[in-house]
Design an enzyme around this catalytic site. Sequence first.
Site, PDB file in Angstrom:
ATOM      1  N   GLU A 178       0.801  -1.260   0.088  1.00  0.00           N
ATOM      2  CA  GLU A 178       0.142   0.059   0.132  1.00  0.00           C
ATOM      3  C   GLU A 178       0.837   1.388   0.028  1.00  0.00           C
ATOM      4  OE1 GLU A 178      -2.900   0.293  -0.686  1.00  0.00           O
ATOM      5  OE2 GLU A 178      -4.172  -1.470  -0.048  1.00  0.00           O
TER       6      GLU A 178
ATOM      7  N   HIS B 298      -7.880  -2.749   8.495  1.00  0.00           N
ATOM      8  CA  HIS B 298      -8.989  -3.723   7.906  1.00  0.00           C
ATOM      9  C   HIS B 298      -9.972  -3.861   9.444  1.00  0.00           C
ATOM     10  CE1 HIS B 298      -6.311  -5.267   4.640  1.00  0.00           C
ATOM     11  NE2 HIS B 298      -6.367  -4.045   4.701  1.00  0.00           N
TER      12      HIS B 298
ATOM     13  N   HIS C 229     -12.647  -2.331   1.587  1.00  0.00           N
ATOM     14  CA  HIS C 229     -11.397  -2.716   2.136  1.00  0.00           C
ATOM     15  C   HIS C 229     -11.340  -2.479   3.672  1.00  0.00           C
ATOM     16  CE1 HIS C 229      -6.784  -1.915   0.877  1.00  0.00           C
ATOM     17  NE2 HIS C 229      -6.974  -2.512   1.844  1.00  0.00           N
TER      18      HIS C 229
ATOM     19  N   HIS D 280      -3.429   2.399   8.401  1.00  0.00           N
ATOM     20  CA  HIS D 280      -4.139   1.812   7.664  1.00  0.00           C
ATOM     21  C   HIS D 280      -4.508   0.343   8.341  1.00  0.00           C
ATOM     22  CE1 HIS D 280      -6.170  -0.382   4.385  1.00  0.00           C
ATOM     23  NE2 HIS D 280      -5.115  -1.125   3.937  1.00  0.00           N
TER      24      HIS D 280
HETATM   25 ZN   LIG Z   1      -5.343  -2.939   3.384  1.00  0.00          ZN
END
Ligand SMILES: [Zn+2]
Length: 220
Positions: free
Chosen positions: A80, A101, A162, A99
């Site tokens: 990413e 999930h 996502h 980031h």
């Molecule tokens: Zn991700």
Amino acid sequence: MSNDRFQADRESVLFHSKRMWEAGLVVASAGNVSARVSGHNAIAITPTSVSYDVMTADQVVVVSLDSGLPIESKVRPSGELPTHLAVYRHRQDVGAVVHTHAPYVSTLSVLRRPLPPIIDEMIVYFGGTIEVADYAFTGTDDLGANVVGALGDRAGVLLSNHGNLCVGSDLAEALHVALTMESTARIYVESLRTGDPVVLPEESLKAGRAMYEKRRRRPR
Ligand SMILES: [Zn+2]
């Protein structure tokens, strides 16, 4: 290893990554964390495909913000990376990116449903409604552009199908946003399940937004 010029930056990224993992915002090697490296136009970012339980500081990759290429690395950076680079290049106030999930945040991202202003603290810490970035495949430049657009000047954004991306002036702040966003998303999903959520009144939005802007302007 201790004379590594980026050692403190790598250690800090590792420490906050493990806290993100321990809090259940990601599992195994999912998600990623980065921070600006002091004194260099560069960031330190978690490696790709390394589980947090075995990740070590020397695996955190230092990447140039000019070239987007690793300066020193033993492993490849997170897939990413393009999204992280896009955020740092567009938001000079951002010192760190988390980031995740996280389950409730990801539920909203699959529904492609923004997280509206339902709790006072989310206006103060996020700056307003958390919007949903249009879908693009993970790791692409398109995803980076979509994320920057939907993030605006706020502290976080949902990524369609996502998860989310949270920012702060430093790692502690970005992680705090990620933890608060998952808790707020949980309240929102549960309130949708049991009734009709009511958003905050306009005057609360204005008051919270003023506090958010004051926090953003404080010297770093
Ligand atoms: Zn991700």
